[in-house]
Structure formats: structure tokens, C-alpha cells
Design a protein around this motif. Sequence first.
Motif, mmCIF file in Angstrom:
data_model
loop_
_atom_site.group_PDB
_atom_site.id
_atom_site.type_symbol
_atom_site.label_atom_id
_atom_site.label_comp_id
_atom_site.label_asym_id
_atom_site.label_seq_id
_atom_site.Cartn_x
_atom_site.Cartn_y
_atom_site.Cartn_z
ATOM 1 N N LEU A 122 0.751 -1.248 -0.059
ATOM 2 C CA LEU A 122 0.009 0.035 0.128
ATOM 3 C C LEU A 122 0.838 1.463 -0.009
ATOM 4 O O LEU A 122 0.755 1.997 -0.727
ATOM 5 N N GLY A 309 -11.194 6.308 4.669
ATOM 6 C CA GLY A 309 -12.473 7.266 4.794
ATOM 7 C C GLY A 309 -11.901 8.703 5.477
ATOM 8 O O GLY A 309 -11.726 9.662 4.966
ATOM 9 N N PHE A 313 -10.477 11.845 3.535
ATOM 10 C CA PHE A 313 -11.185 13.100 3.461
ATOM 11 C C PHE A 313 -10.473 14.172 4.245
ATOM 12 O O PHE A 313 -10.654 15.395 3.957
ATOM 13 N N GLN A 375 1.305 5.726 -5.364
ATOM 14 C CA GLN A 375 0.611 4.269 -5.734
ATOM 15 C C GLN A 375 1.787 3.132 -6.030
ATOM 16 O O GLN A 375 2.735 3.233 -7.040
ATOM 17 N N LYS A 451 -8.207 -3.413 -7.283
ATOM 18 C CA LYS A 451 -7.726 -2.695 -6.274
ATOM 19 C C LYS A 451 -8.137 -1.413 -6.163
ATOM 20 O O LYS A 451 -7.820 -0.662 -5.365
ATOM 21 N N ALA A 454 -13.093 1.605 -2.953
ATOM 22 C CA ALA A 454 -14.453 0.998 -2.797
ATOM 23 C C ALA A 454 -15.464 2.208 -2.796
ATOM 24 O O ALA A 454 -16.335 2.400 -3.180
HETATM 25 C C1 HEM Z 1 -11.106 11.164 -0.016
HETATM 26 C C2 HEM Z 1 -11.402 10.138 0.551
HETATM 27 C C3 HEM Z 1 -10.675 8.821 -0.214
HETATM 28 C C4 HEM Z 1 -9.450 8.597 -0.866
HETATM 29 C C5 HEM Z 1 -8.695 9.782 -1.374
HETATM 30 C C6 HEM Z 1 -9.508 7.366 -1.180
HETATM 31 C C7 HEM Z 1 -8.334 6.645 -1.825
HETATM 32 C C8 HEM Z 1 -8.198 5.355 -2.037
HETATM 33 C C9 HEM Z 1 -6.850 4.834 -2.760
HETATM 34 C C10 HEM Z 1 -6.042 5.730 -3.657
HETATM 35 C C11 HEM Z 1 -6.918 3.555 -2.717
HETATM 36 C C12 HEM Z 1 -6.186 2.493 -3.449
HETATM 37 C C13 HEM Z 1 -4.708 2.327 -2.675
HETATM 38 C C14 HEM Z 1 -3.625 1.694 -3.354
HETATM 39 O O1 HEM Z 1 -3.822 0.272 -3.264
HETATM 40 O O2 HEM Z 1 -2.804 2.011 -3.799
HETATM 41 C C15 HEM Z 1 -8.071 3.169 -1.766
HETATM 42 C C16 HEM Z 1 -8.392 1.923 -1.422
HETATM 43 C C17 HEM Z 1 -9.521 1.689 -0.863
HETATM 44 N N1 HEM Z 1 -10.494 2.559 -0.397
HETATM 45 FE FE1 HEM Z 1 -10.387 4.609 -0.608
HETATM 46 N N2 HEM Z 1 -10.473 6.429 -0.501
HETATM 47 C C18 HEM Z 1 -11.222 7.268 0.132
HETATM 48 C C19 HEM Z 1 -12.326 7.100 0.786
HETATM 49 C C20 HEM Z 1 -12.807 5.926 0.943
HETATM 50 C C21 HEM Z 1 -14.115 5.463 1.443
HETATM 51 C C22 HEM Z 1 -15.066 6.444 2.219
HETATM 52 C C23 HEM Z 1 -14.177 4.204 1.655
HETATM 53 C C24 HEM Z 1 -15.350 3.222 2.423
HETATM 54 C C25 HEM Z 1 -15.717 2.199 2.092
HETATM 55 C C26 HEM Z 1 -12.981 3.627 1.065
HETATM 56 C C27 HEM Z 1 -12.766 2.389 0.947
HETATM 57 C C28 HEM Z 1 -11.404 1.815 0.488
HETATM 58 C C29 HEM Z 1 -11.246 0.442 0.283
HETATM 59 C C30 HEM Z 1 -12.089 -0.698 1.131
HETATM 60 C C31 HEM Z 1 -10.019 0.323 -0.372
HETATM 61 C C32 HEM Z 1 -9.125 -0.945 -0.672
HETATM 62 C C33 HEM Z 1 -9.512 -1.538 -1.998
HETATM 63 C C34 HEM Z 1 -8.811 -3.090 -2.212
HETATM 64 O O3 HEM Z 1 -8.169 -3.481 -1.364
HETATM 65 O O4 HEM Z 1 -9.370 -3.462 -3.330
HETATM 66 N N3 HEM Z 1 -12.287 4.643 0.556
HETATM 67 N N4 HEM Z 1 -8.692 4.350 -1.399
#
Ligand code: HEM
Length: 491
Positions: A122, A309, A313, A375, A451, A454
Motif C-alpha cells: 500500500l 475514509g 477526506f 501508488q 484494487k 471502494a
Molecule cells: C477522500 C477519500 C478517499 C480517498 C482519497 C481514497 C483513496 C483510495 C486509494 C488511492 C486507494 C487505493 C490504494 C492502493 O491500493 O494503492 C483506496 C483503496 C480503498 N478504499 Fe478508498 N479513498 C477514500 C475514501 C474511501 C471510503 C469512504 C471508503 C469506504 C468504504 C474507502 C474504501 C477503500 C477500500 C476498501 C480500499 C481498498 C480496496 C482494495 O483493497 O481493493 N475509501 N482508497
Amino acid sequence: MSFMMSLTPGIPSSSSSSSPSAPSSPPLSSPPASLPVRTIPGTYGWPLLGPISDRLDYFWFQGPETFFKKRTDKYKSTVYRTNVPPSFPLFLNVNPNVVAVLDCKSFSYLFDMDLVEKKNILVGDFMPSVSFTGGLRTCAYLDSTEPQHAKIKNFAMDILKRSSKVWVPELTANLSTMFDTIEAEVSKDGSASYLIPLQKFIFNFLTKCLVGADTASSPKIAESGYAMLDRWLALQLLPTVKIGLLQPLEEILLHSFAYPSFLVSGDYNKLFQFVKEQGKEVVKRGETEFGLSQEEVIHNLLFVLGFNGFGGFSVFLPTLISTIASDTTGLQDKIVKEVREKAGSTLTLDSVKNLPLVQSVVYETLRCNPPVPLQFARARKDFQLSSHDSVFDIKKGELLCGYQPQVMKDEKVFDEPETFQPDRFLKNQELLNYLYWSNGPQTGSPSQYNKQCAGKDTVPLTASLFVAYVFQRYDSITGTATSITALEKAK
Ligand code: HEM
């Protein structure tokens, strides 16, 4: 933007052979025959010396943005070898060698789950200790081929789907509380530093929506839950981020070793107990419908709430507020007009569909300031990767590292990439194919097979509602990334 239409769209080519819903866009793995094959430029330098010199450039002498840009200019290539922190002396089993991928085309290989894996990377080859998360590897550290990934990712997406009923009322109720506080402070002192009210808002709102728990039921959590998460996040990420304190102190104290989790385990255990007691319904669903153990559910809920989250944010909203509140081009008047004419008197999830300018402003903010700048992905096998102008041989096991702030300024995709153009995505929706803040294109679909975040749709939607709320309440706001200096109430 002249070259844009000739690019391979930044959509993952496929997920895995076992993925029924894998998208069917052209595979990235076969680069256009016309591009020359080039040896990857750049060097890792002498053992120990190369990594330490790159680390000092990255954190101290240049900063991440100049670090990547200077090397792009030096090698005349958006793909090259370099080291990224953390490294020597106390990160002995961390390998800092990466292949940087810094244009939209080469970056999109990070999404191709046939070609790359995402196990434990990550934040790069360095992984914060699992003792920060109850000894478990949470979803974001799992590769898409690991069985737990599918269960937890589906659980996370289910949480978002189910919470859609309460999402907008909870958002607006918590925004009311936050702006009441800020407004009172501005009228008393002439300005309000809003970071604490904002973080309290994000924490209370997300805890209710994602965990189903009301922070009001625990005064300690309501008052300091956000600060507990800040400390927990900081200790995990310190070795990898530039804070901007006095150098060389930052190098010695913050970037030279990993902090132990026991410093925050008291806070973390309180949050764990809170989710266990107050989020019973969501926890039970994770166990019965998604086949997870109670421990897996709670640690992953805390990670999604706190790291994804709350962390996301907390970085994104201050840039959004600052972008809009410091604008001097008349953007606020245009937003006020759109919101008042089209959002409806009570905001709903559908309101946003009628607000194309607000949505475009949100997308453009995500393009100019991607909240998660780095990333990573590791090659599953040998393959050829292309940038806009060359093809490179990547060997199995090599770590690719994309720096989004530079990729999102790709001049072959975005006209005048350095300029914030509020209506950029309104004028050309095609560009959403190249908006990568969520670790995938904005036109992609997060699933168990990839990946991608979500919250890919929920995040821009929430930010658009945030803007709509502000301009239903105010005619104008003035401020920066940390404070509001004037609020003019809606007439
Ligand atoms: C501004 C808010 C958010 C940003 C900037 C953000 C950004 C990201 C990024 C860049 C990744 C990929 C990381 C990587 O593998 O390199 C990620 C993964 C993830 N995010 Fe968000 N995220 C945000 C909010 C949320 C929210 C509200 C949720 C609620 C469910 C969430 C759930 C996830 C999950 C579960 C993953 C893992 C995905 C996986 O393993 O397949 N994120 N997020």
C-alpha cells in the motif's frame, strides 16, 4: 490534449481469468509495435549510498514533486529507476528500488491485475507493522487473488450501498453542526481555524454511516475519536511522508525508523471496543453474510473508517475548501447559481446529477491535488510496459511506483495541465478515463477483482454535496486550507 484519443484508455485491461465481471477494454500488455523498446533509464546508485542520497533529495533537498520531475527531465523519460524512502539505516529489510511510472499511460499498468500484484505494498516495500491493526493484514494490503480480499472488499462496498439511505441526512446534519461552530468563531474572532471541526465532522459522519454507531453514545469517542485516529495514522505513515518540520530533525526523528504501535494501542483498543459495542449490526452482518471473523470485521471496519475514509477526506476536503474559498475568478457565483437553481431545497443523492459544474470542480480538485499521491504495484511476471513514447521491459518482482501529482499533469492528456480549470470535466467527460485518484480510472468499477477504492463514486458525490450544502447556506466564503476568514450568509 491532442494525443489523448490515441492513448489506450486507462481502464484495467482485465482482472483475472476467474473474474466474471472483468472489463473488456484492450489489453495493455501488448504495447503498440511502433514504439521503440528502450532500456529503463536511471540508477539505484551504490548500495546504501544511493538510497540515502535519494532519500535526502526526496524529503529534504528537493521534496517529492521536484524529486520526480527533475529525474523525468534528466532521463527525458516518464519511466525510470530510482529509490524511494524509507531506507537505510534502520529500514534494513526494505528495498527502496522502484521503477517510477509518471505519465497516464505507464501509470495505468498499476491497475492491470493480470500484470501486477498488490500484496503488502500500500505504501511501498515498507509496510507498517500489522500490530497497528490487531495483527491482521487489512483489505488494502491484500492482493486481489487472496480469498479474504474478495470477502472484505464486497463487505466494504455493501456497507456503502446500505448506508446510502442515511448518507445525505447524516452529512447535512453533521455539516450544520460544523458550520454553526465555524460561523460563531468567525463572528467572534474574525476568522476560524477549521481543521478540528472538520475532522470531528468527518469522524462523526463516517462512523454513523459506515459503522452504524452514534458517537454521541460515548463522550470520550465523540470528543477525541478523531485525534485517536490522527495519532494512529501518523505513526504508521511517518517514515514515508514529508512533514515540513525543521530538517535535519525530521530526517533523524521521523524518517529513520518505524514507530512502535504500543504508543497508540490504548486509543486503538478504545475504538475497537466502541465499534464492537455500538456497531453490532454492521459487525454481525460482516460475520454472517461475508464469512468474516468478528476480529476481521472490526479491524477492517476501523481501517476503512480511519485510514481510507477519515484519512482520505481529511486530506481532500481542506484542498477542496481552499480551492473554492480562495478563488477570485467568480467561480463561487457560478456555483451559487447552479446550486440554487438545480439542487432542490432538500439535498438528496440525486441532487448531484443536476450539478455538472460542482462535479467538475470536485474532479478538477482531485486531479490537481490527488489525496493519495503515491501508488505501488509489483510485477506478477515479466511484461512490456509502455509510456507515451517508449516501451520498457519489466521483470517479475520489480516494484512500480506512480506519483499521481505528476501523472495528473500529463500534458499529452490534459490541456494546460498546471491550470485549475473548474469546467474541465464538464466540457470533456472523456477525461474521466484519466482521472486516477482512486487507484483506477473514474470510469472504472471497483470490485473484488481489482484494487480500486471502494469509495470511488461515494467520495466525489459526498464532496459535491458538501459544496452544494455550503452554497445553499452561504453566498460566499473566504479562506485557505486551514481557516475561514469570511462567510456571507445566503440572502
Ligand atoms: C477522500 C477519500 C478517499 C480517498 C482519497 C481514497 C483513496 C483510495 C486509494 C488511492 C486507494 C487505493 C490504494 C492502493 O491500493 O494503492 C483506496 C483503496 C480503498 N478504499 Fe478508498 N479513498 C477514500 C475514501 C474511501 C471510503 C469512504 C471508503 C469506504 C468504504 C474507502 C474504501 C477503500 C477500500 C476498501 C480500499 C481498498 C480496496 C482494495 O483493497 O481493493 N475509501 N482508497
